[in-house]
Design a protein around this motif. Structure first.
Motif: not given
Ligand code: CAP
Ligand code: MG
Length: 429
Positions: A166-172, A194-202
């Motif tokens: 999540y931190e990596t994605w929101v960092g850009g 996979v489950r947790l990353c999919s939630r964080m991705r959304d």
């Protein structure tokens, strides 16, 4: 009495036909002449054996490889198409990269390049998406695609891992990636991750309004990988990551079919390639491995950075990049064979290993913008943490694309400034 027929595999007048598969080898004979060594390479990789035979029908001539050009320690060998089973990479490698590497008559042998004829590549899918398709998935038009591996490589729980993602994605960044040796561990189960990353991705997509995805490592026994690819698909992930050398090309071919059914892209990590290609005198070049992967159909593959922490010269990496991205490649004496990829899509080169914001401009100068940049230690080691690290790397990319020196750009961009204060233009060893 003649006891061997190695020289029958040398024909310097032969000109390969458009359907021949041609290999370029570098060889060092140990106790035989160059001509005999060249004959032995063609012989052992096609129809020959160590001695003359009591029965040798004429038709065998049609399945013999021919060493047709010997240039110092280099030889080109032409193989008739008929000897290669359509769509069977392991069989191809059992020939052109098989017994010949263990011959006592050779001190060293290097498979430098392979020219794959259209009639051979046409039995493979090639990449599902290609560079254009990958850019469409992520809605990234011109800049390099960015990703990071959670570091340390292993040890995080699935919850911690998803938080880092999540931190990596929101960092850009566009992508987060598993490390090559993270699959499913007691402390970080594949399905949980996979489950947790999919939630964080959304969540990250909602907050940033941008596309985000993950390269989650499905590497394992083939049937396990099939199940894991489906699991990723069911959780809305567009990619499956595979350690293509360690799983083997047969398994990769199977997964290529599965990923076609799910319309998923394959991210190819090349862990173990250096066991085959690091010694420039011996083994199979990364160019050959990468071309085979393009033919089978990986959408992106690690090629090196030139400047980062892992081996790979500029020339070698540029040749690999061109080999997996261009449609037509011209031959270069003793170095590269001509190749026409026809309709096969391009594979996106991935530069990874020891990157950080301070060396991004130099890497982009060498590699161009049609690459994926994986910056991992180089964001998680940022003094203000992962999110700031990803932001700093994106700032370095923006600066480079605007032709602004990093130091100048950093005056108005705190994250980049902090990264430069820590690493400068360090080239990790
Ligand atoms: C990079 C990496 C990659 C290598 C692979 C690592 O981490 O995750 O696996 O880059 O090498 O484990 O070292 P850092 P290559 O970004 O922290 O260096 O791309 O040459 O195949
Ligand atoms: Mg790694």
């Amino acid at each position: 009495m003649k006891t061997d027929w190695y020289r029958d595999f040398v024909d310097l007048k032969y000109r390969p036909s458009s359907t021949d598969l041609v290999c370029l080898f570098r060889f060092e004979p140990s106790n035989v002449s160059r001509t005999e060594a060249a004959g032995r390479i063609a012989s052992e990789s096609s129809a020959g054996t160590w001695t003359t035979l009591s029965k040798l029908p004429r038709k065998i001539e049609g399945v013999m490889a021919r060493s047709f050009e010997i240039m110092g320690n280099h030889v080109k060998v032409a193989y008739p198409l008929e000897i290669w089973e359509p769509g069977n990479v392991p069989q191809l490698l059992s020939g052109i990269a098989g017994n010949i590497f263990g011959m006592k008559a050779l001190e060293n042998l290097r498979l430098v390049d392979v020219s794959l004829p259209a009639r051979y590549t046409s039995h493979f899918r090639g990449p599902e998406f290609g560079i254009e398709g990958l850019r469409r998935i992520l809605k990234v038009r011109r800049r390099p695609i960015t990703g990071a591996v959670a570091k340390p490589k292993i040890g995080w729980s699935a919850e911690e891992h998803a938080r880092i993602a999540y931190e990596t994605w929101v960092g850009g960044f566009d992508l987060v990636k598993d490390d090559e040796n993270l699959t499913s561990a007691s402390f970080n189960r594949f399905e949980n991750r996979v489950r947790l990353c999919s939630r964080m991705r959304d969540r990250a997509e909602k907050e940033t309004g941008l596309r985000k995805s993950a390269l989650i490592n499905i590497t394992g026994e083939t049937n396990t990988m099939v199940g894991r690819a489906r699991f990723l698909h069911d959780h809305g992930f567009e990619y499956a990551m595979i350690d293509v050398v360690t799983v083997g090309f047969a398994a990769l071919q199977t997964l290529r079919e599965i990923c076609h059914d799910y319309k998923m892209a394959i991210h190819a990590h090349r862990a173990m390639h250096a066991a085959l290609d690091r010694n420039p005198e011996h083994g199979v070049s990364m160019l050959v491995l990468a071309k085979v992967c393009r033919m089978i159909g990986v959408d992106q593959i690690h090629v090196g950075t030139v400047l980062g922490k892992l081996v790979g010269s500029r020339k070698e990496i540029i040749d690999i990049r061109d080999g997996i991205t261009r449609t037509r490649i011209s031959s270069r004496r003793n170095e590269i064979l001509k190749q026409n990829w026809g309709m096969t899509k391009a594979t996106l080169p991935v530069s990874s290993g020891g990157l950080h914001p301070g060396i991004i401009p130099d890497v982009l100068k060498i590699m161009g913008n049609d690459i994926a940049l994986l910056v991992s230690g180089g964001i998680h080691g940022h003094p203000s943490g992962t999110r700031a690290g990803a932001t700093a790397a994106m700032q370095a990319i923006n600066a480079t694309m605007q032709n602004t020196p990093l130091r100048e750009y950093a005056t108005a961009h705190k994250e980049l400034r902090e990264a430069l204060e820590k690493w400068g233009r360090l080239r990790p060893q």
